[in-house]
Design an enzyme around this catalytic site. Structure first.
Site, PDB file in Angstrom:
ATOM      1  N   ASP A   8     135.084  37.443 101.104  1.00 56.17           N
ATOM      2  CA  ASP A   8     135.279  38.533 102.052  1.00 56.17           C
ATOM      3  C   ASP A   8     135.371  37.893 103.439  1.00 56.17           C
ATOM      4  O   ASP A   8     135.490  36.656 103.549  1.00 56.17           O
ATOM      5  CB  ASP A   8     134.185  39.614 101.914  1.00 56.17           C
ATOM      6  CG  ASP A   8     132.817  39.143 102.384  1.00 56.17           C
ATOM      7  OD1 ASP A   8     132.667  37.948 102.733  1.00 56.17           O
ATOM      8  OD2 ASP A   8     131.883  39.967 102.410  1.00 56.17           O
ATOM      9  N   CYS A  65     130.857  35.530  99.471  1.00 50.47           N
ATOM     10  CA  CYS A  65     130.632  36.571 100.480  1.00 50.47           C
ATOM     11  C   CYS A  65     129.391  36.158 101.260  1.00 50.47           C
ATOM     12  O   CYS A  65     129.036  34.975 101.271  1.00 50.47           O
ATOM     13  CB  CYS A  65     130.552  37.970  99.863  1.00 50.47           C
ATOM     14  SG  CYS A  65     129.125  38.341  98.833  1.00 50.47           S
ATOM     15  N   THR A  67     126.117  36.837 100.826  1.00 49.53           N
ATOM     16  CA  THR A  67     125.042  36.391  99.923  1.00 49.53           C
ATOM     17  C   THR A  67     125.557  35.955  98.557  1.00 49.53           C
ATOM     18  O   THR A  67     124.803  35.366  97.783  1.00 49.53           O
ATOM     19  CB  THR A  67     124.053  37.547  99.680  1.00 49.53           C
ATOM     20  OG1 THR A  67     124.807  38.642  99.120  1.00 49.53           O
ATOM     21  CG2 THR A  67     123.358  37.985 100.957  1.00 49.53           C
ATOM     22  N   GLY A  68     126.781  36.318  98.222  1.00 48.43           N
ATOM     23  CA  GLY A  68     127.316  36.104  96.870  1.00 48.43           C
ATOM     24  C   GLY A  68     126.965  37.253  95.937  1.00 48.43           C
ATOM     25  O   GLY A  68     127.468  37.321  94.816  1.00 48.43           O
ATOM     26  N   HIS A  98     124.770  27.529  79.046  1.00 47.30           N
ATOM     27  CA  HIS A  98     124.119  28.531  78.199  1.00 47.30           C
ATOM     28  C   HIS A  98     124.792  29.898  78.212  1.00 47.30           C
ATOM     29  O   HIS A  98     124.747  30.613  77.215  1.00 47.30           O
ATOM     30  CB  HIS A  98     122.654  28.723  78.627  1.00 47.30           C
ATOM     31  CG  HIS A  98     121.785  27.550  78.292  1.00 47.30           C
ATOM     32  ND1 HIS A  98     120.416  27.591  78.350  1.00 47.30           N
ATOM     33  CD2 HIS A  98     122.105  26.283  77.891  1.00 47.30           C
ATOM     34  CE1 HIS A  98     119.908  26.411  78.005  1.00 47.30           C
ATOM     35  NE2 HIS A  98     120.924  25.593  77.728  1.00 47.30           N
ATOM     36  N   ARG A 132     123.462  28.648  69.445  1.00 43.02           N
ATOM     37  CA  ARG A 132     122.632  29.841  69.680  1.00 43.02           C
ATOM     38  C   ARG A 132     122.999  30.520  70.993  1.00 43.02           C
ATOM     39  O   ARG A 132     122.869  31.745  71.125  1.00 43.02           O
ATOM     40  CB  ARG A 132     121.146  29.484  69.650  1.00 43.02           C
ATOM     41  CG  ARG A 132     120.661  28.613  70.794  1.00 43.02           C
ATOM     42  CD  ARG A 132     119.190  28.255  70.645  1.00 43.02           C
ATOM     43  NE  ARG A 132     118.659  27.562  71.810  1.00 43.02           N
ATOM     44  CZ  ARG A 132     118.879  26.279  72.112  1.00 43.02           C
ATOM     45  NH1 ARG A 132     119.647  25.538  71.319  1.00 43.02           N
ATOM     46  NH2 ARG A 132     118.351  25.743  73.193  1.00 43.02           N
ATOM     47  N   HIS A 133     123.515  29.726  71.939  1.00 42.87           N
ATOM     48  CA  HIS A 133     123.927  30.324  73.215  1.00 42.87           C
ATOM     49  C   HIS A 133     125.190  31.181  73.014  1.00 42.87           C
ATOM     50  O   HIS A 133     125.359  32.202  73.670  1.00 42.87           O
ATOM     51  CB  HIS A 133     124.183  29.233  74.259  1.00 42.87           C
ATOM     52  CG  HIS A 133     122.975  28.360  74.471  1.00 42.87           C
ATOM     53  ND1 HIS A 133     121.780  28.858  74.913  1.00 42.87           N
ATOM     54  CD2 HIS A 133     122.777  27.034  74.238  1.00 42.87           C
ATOM     55  CE1 HIS A 133     120.898  27.878  74.977  1.00 42.87           C
ATOM     56  NE2 HIS A 133     121.471  26.753  74.568  1.00 42.87           N
TER      57      HIS A 133
END
Ligand code: RB5
Length: 149
Positions: A8, A65, A67-68, A98, A132-133
């Site tokens: 942004d 942005c 803060t993200g 993961h 497993r992930h």
């Protein structure tokens, strides 16, 4: 990889530095805007990069942005997107290994450009471990299939 990037107005200054760094790492970058410092709305840019990823125009996305947070929440509303907001490289790496994240977000008001580069490098170099992930990521997709039409 083909990387779609956007921000942004708050993340705009950091965007060219990150684009150049991603290219230095050997990737191809497409800039989805904005191109001016005029005040804008982060959901537009979260959406456009998310769409580029799910439609196959890009292999992964990077969003910036203040803060993200807002831009990653916006991207996560697009079916098939697993966006993570990171302020340090360890989470970035694990989020790929993961959670098979396909969009990375961070905040230009939170971290500096050198830390941002470390985060980007960790994320781009990490590989999804599957196993497993993979089962858990499939469970996320089930939730998404139920709630996002
Ligand atoms: C814009 O003022 C700011 O809200 C935005 O850059 C971001 O931090 C939102 O999450």
């Amino acid at each position: 990889m083909r990387i779609a990037i956007a921000s942004d107005h708050v993340g705009l200054e950091l965007k060219p530095l990150i684009s150049a760094y991603v290219e230095e790492l050997g990737h191809e970058v497409s800039d989805y805007g904005p191109q001016s410092t005029e005040r804008t709305d982060y959901p537009k840019y979260g959406k456009v990069v998310a769409e580029a990823v799910v439609q196959g125009e890009a292999d992964a996305g990077i969003l910036i942005c203040g803060t993200g947070v807002g831009i990653s929440i916006s991207a996560n509303k697009v079916k098939g997107i697993r966006a993570v907001v990171c302020s340090e490289p360890y989470t970035a790496q694990l989020s790929k290994q993961h959670n098979n994240t396909n969009v990375l977000a961070f905040g230009s008001r939170v971290i500096g450009s050198e830390l941002a580069k470390m985060i980007v490098k960790s994320w781009l170099e990490a590989e999804f471990e599957g196993g497993r992930h993979g089962d858990r990521v499939a469970m996320i997709a089930d939730i998404e299939a139920h709630y996002l039409c």
